[in-house]
Scaffold this active site. Structure first.
Site, mmCIF file in Angstrom:
data_model
loop_
_atom_site.group_PDB
_atom_site.id
_atom_site.type_symbol
_atom_site.label_atom_id
_atom_site.label_comp_id
_atom_site.label_asym_id
_atom_site.label_seq_id
_atom_site.Cartn_x
_atom_site.Cartn_y
_atom_site.Cartn_z
ATOM 1 N N GLY A 154 11.148 -11.735 -4.078
ATOM 2 C CA GLY A 154 12.421 -12.107 -5.043
ATOM 3 C C GLY A 154 11.877 -11.843 -6.675
ATOM 4 O O GLY A 154 12.467 -12.482 -7.381
ATOM 5 N N HIS B 178 17.414 0.013 -4.958
ATOM 6 C CA HIS B 178 16.610 1.231 -4.098
ATOM 7 C C HIS B 178 15.505 1.835 -4.886
ATOM 8 O O HIS B 178 15.732 2.155 -5.985
ATOM 9 C CB HIS B 178 17.565 2.303 -3.512
ATOM 10 C CG HIS B 178 16.896 3.102 -2.545
ATOM 11 N ND1 HIS B 178 16.450 2.718 -1.294
ATOM 12 C CD2 HIS B 178 16.735 4.255 -2.574
ATOM 13 C CE1 HIS B 178 16.164 3.485 -0.585
ATOM 14 N NE2 HIS B 178 15.929 4.707 -1.288
ATOM 15 N N LEU C 14 23.877 -3.898 6.064
ATOM 16 C CA LEU C 14 25.209 -4.518 6.147
ATOM 17 C C LEU C 14 26.047 -3.703 7.152
ATOM 18 O O LEU C 14 26.113 -2.624 7.229
ATOM 19 C CB LEU C 14 25.956 -4.739 4.955
ATOM 20 C CG LEU C 14 25.122 -5.626 3.912
ATOM 21 C CD1 LEU C 14 26.090 -5.783 2.470
ATOM 22 C CD2 LEU C 14 24.483 -6.725 4.474
ATOM 23 N N ASN D 143 23.159 -2.756 -4.645
ATOM 24 C CA ASN D 143 21.736 -2.738 -3.853
ATOM 25 C C ASN D 143 20.744 -1.983 -4.991
ATOM 26 O O ASN D 143 21.286 -1.061 -5.841
ATOM 27 C CB ASN D 143 22.039 -2.093 -2.874
ATOM 28 C CG ASN D 143 20.420 -2.204 -2.126
ATOM 29 O OD1 ASN D 143 19.744 -3.049 -1.981
ATOM 30 N ND2 ASN D 143 19.902 -0.981 -1.423
ATOM 31 N N ASN E 107 13.130 -9.150 -8.135
ATOM 32 C CA ASN E 107 14.301 -8.744 -8.791
ATOM 33 C C ASN E 107 15.299 -10.119 -8.900
ATOM 34 O O ASN E 107 15.971 -9.810 -9.768
ATOM 35 C CB ASN E 107 15.104 -7.696 -7.812
ATOM 36 C CG ASN E 107 14.428 -6.442 -8.033
ATOM 37 O OD1 ASN E 107 14.732 -5.804 -9.096
ATOM 38 N ND2 ASN E 107 13.603 -5.639 -6.958
HETATM 39 C C1 GAR Z 1 12.191 -3.984 -4.186
HETATM 40 O O1 GAR Z 1 11.342 -2.884 -4.619
HETATM 41 C C2 GAR Z 1 13.451 -3.233 -3.838
HETATM 42 O O2 GAR Z 1 13.739 -1.962 -4.684
HETATM 43 C C3 GAR Z 1 13.086 -2.895 -2.462
HETATM 44 O O3 GAR Z 1 12.576 -4.000 -2.127
HETATM 45 C C4 GAR Z 1 11.781 -4.737 -3.044
HETATM 46 C C5 GAR Z 1 12.315 -6.077 -3.234
HETATM 47 O O4 GAR Z 1 11.267 -6.893 -4.075
HETATM 48 N N1 GAR Z 1 14.389 -2.873 -1.782
HETATM 49 C C6 GAR Z 1 14.662 -2.111 -0.658
HETATM 50 O O5 GAR Z 1 13.767 -1.131 -0.237
HETATM 51 C C7 GAR Z 1 16.037 -2.037 -0.237
HETATM 52 N N2 GAR Z 1 16.222 -1.325 0.778
HETATM 53 P P1 GAR Z 1 11.406 -7.900 -4.464
HETATM 54 O O6 GAR Z 1 11.767 -9.161 -3.168
HETATM 55 O O7 GAR Z 1 10.244 -8.408 -5.328
HETATM 56 O O8 GAR Z 1 12.786 -8.088 -5.503
#
Ligand code: GAR
Length: 201
Positions: free
Chosen positions: A11, A114, A92, A112, A13
């Site tokens: 979490g 990435h 999704l 989203n 982000n």
């Molecule tokens: C982040 O690095 C995000 O870019 C990636 O997961 C991590 C989540 O971190 N998302 C993906 O790979 C989506 N396919 P967080 O839970 O600390 O925000």
């Protein structure tokens, strides 16, 4: 403008976006956080920020479509305008993408983040991919969500330089810091687009 967040993991982000809402950088109300995993740190991040949060555990449903219908009911109930995937690790289905499709935007109302350039790499573990490829530079990308995996229209992208002595940990640390800047900026940009659309109709 009411935001909902879907999150599966730690979490960070989500935390950056909630703080951007508090500071006024993102002009919207964080109305709901939903996680598909009971152990997700994102639920605690939401609790600490006093944002309504819910566990809709994917394991409690027979199918992806039933799980997504439960999510859609909550989004509806809370009058959500924009959904932010903040480390949501599930693809999704066309149902949820269609449920949030905004014809005036020609896109779903779902964003989203990435950890790579979506034109070069789609899927999980984007930082590990960049290291394996031996790149000099990778990127982080915010995009609208469509029915494919990381194939939606790009909203914003930032380059992430890579160094010869980078490890997964060092790259991830710099990448996440960049994600935490880019995601609020891109979210505010989309909020402004949506508000302009609403004003025009
Ligand atoms: C982040 O690095 C995000 O870019 C990636 O997961 C991590 C989540 O971190 N998302 C993906 O790979 C989506 N396919 P967080 O839970 O600390 O925000």
């Amino acid at each position: 403008m009411k935001l909902a967040f879907l999150a599966s993991g730690r979490g960070s982000n989500l935390k950056a976006l909630l703080s951007a809402c508090r500071s006024g950088q993102v002009k919207a109300e964080p109305a709901l956080v939903i996680s598909d995993r009971p152990q997700a740190g994102a639920l605690q991040v939401a609790a600490d920020a006093d944002v309504p949060h819910l566990l809709i555990n994917s394991h409690d449903f027979q199918s992806r479509s039933e799980h997504e219908r439960a999510i859609a009911r909550e989004l509806d109930k809370h009058g959500i305008d924009l959904v932010i995937l903040a480390g949501y690790q599930r693809l999704l289905s066309p149902f949820l993408v269609g449920f949030l499709y905004e014809p005036r935007l020609g896109q779903s109302r779902i964003l989203n983040i990435h950890p790579a350039d979506t034109r070069r790499y789609q899927g999980l573990n984007g930082y590990a991919w960049a290291l394996k490829e031996g790149l000099n530079e990778t990127a982080v990308t915010v995009h609208f969500v469509d029915e494919g995996m990381d194939t939606g229209k790009i909203v914003a992208q930032a380059p992430l330089p890579m160094y010869a002595d980078d490890t997964l940990e060092s790259l991830q640390e710099r990448g996440l810091a960049l994600e935490h800047q880019l995601f609020p900026q891109a979210t505010q940009k989309v909020i402004e687009e949506l508000e302009q659309l609403c004003a025009a109709f």
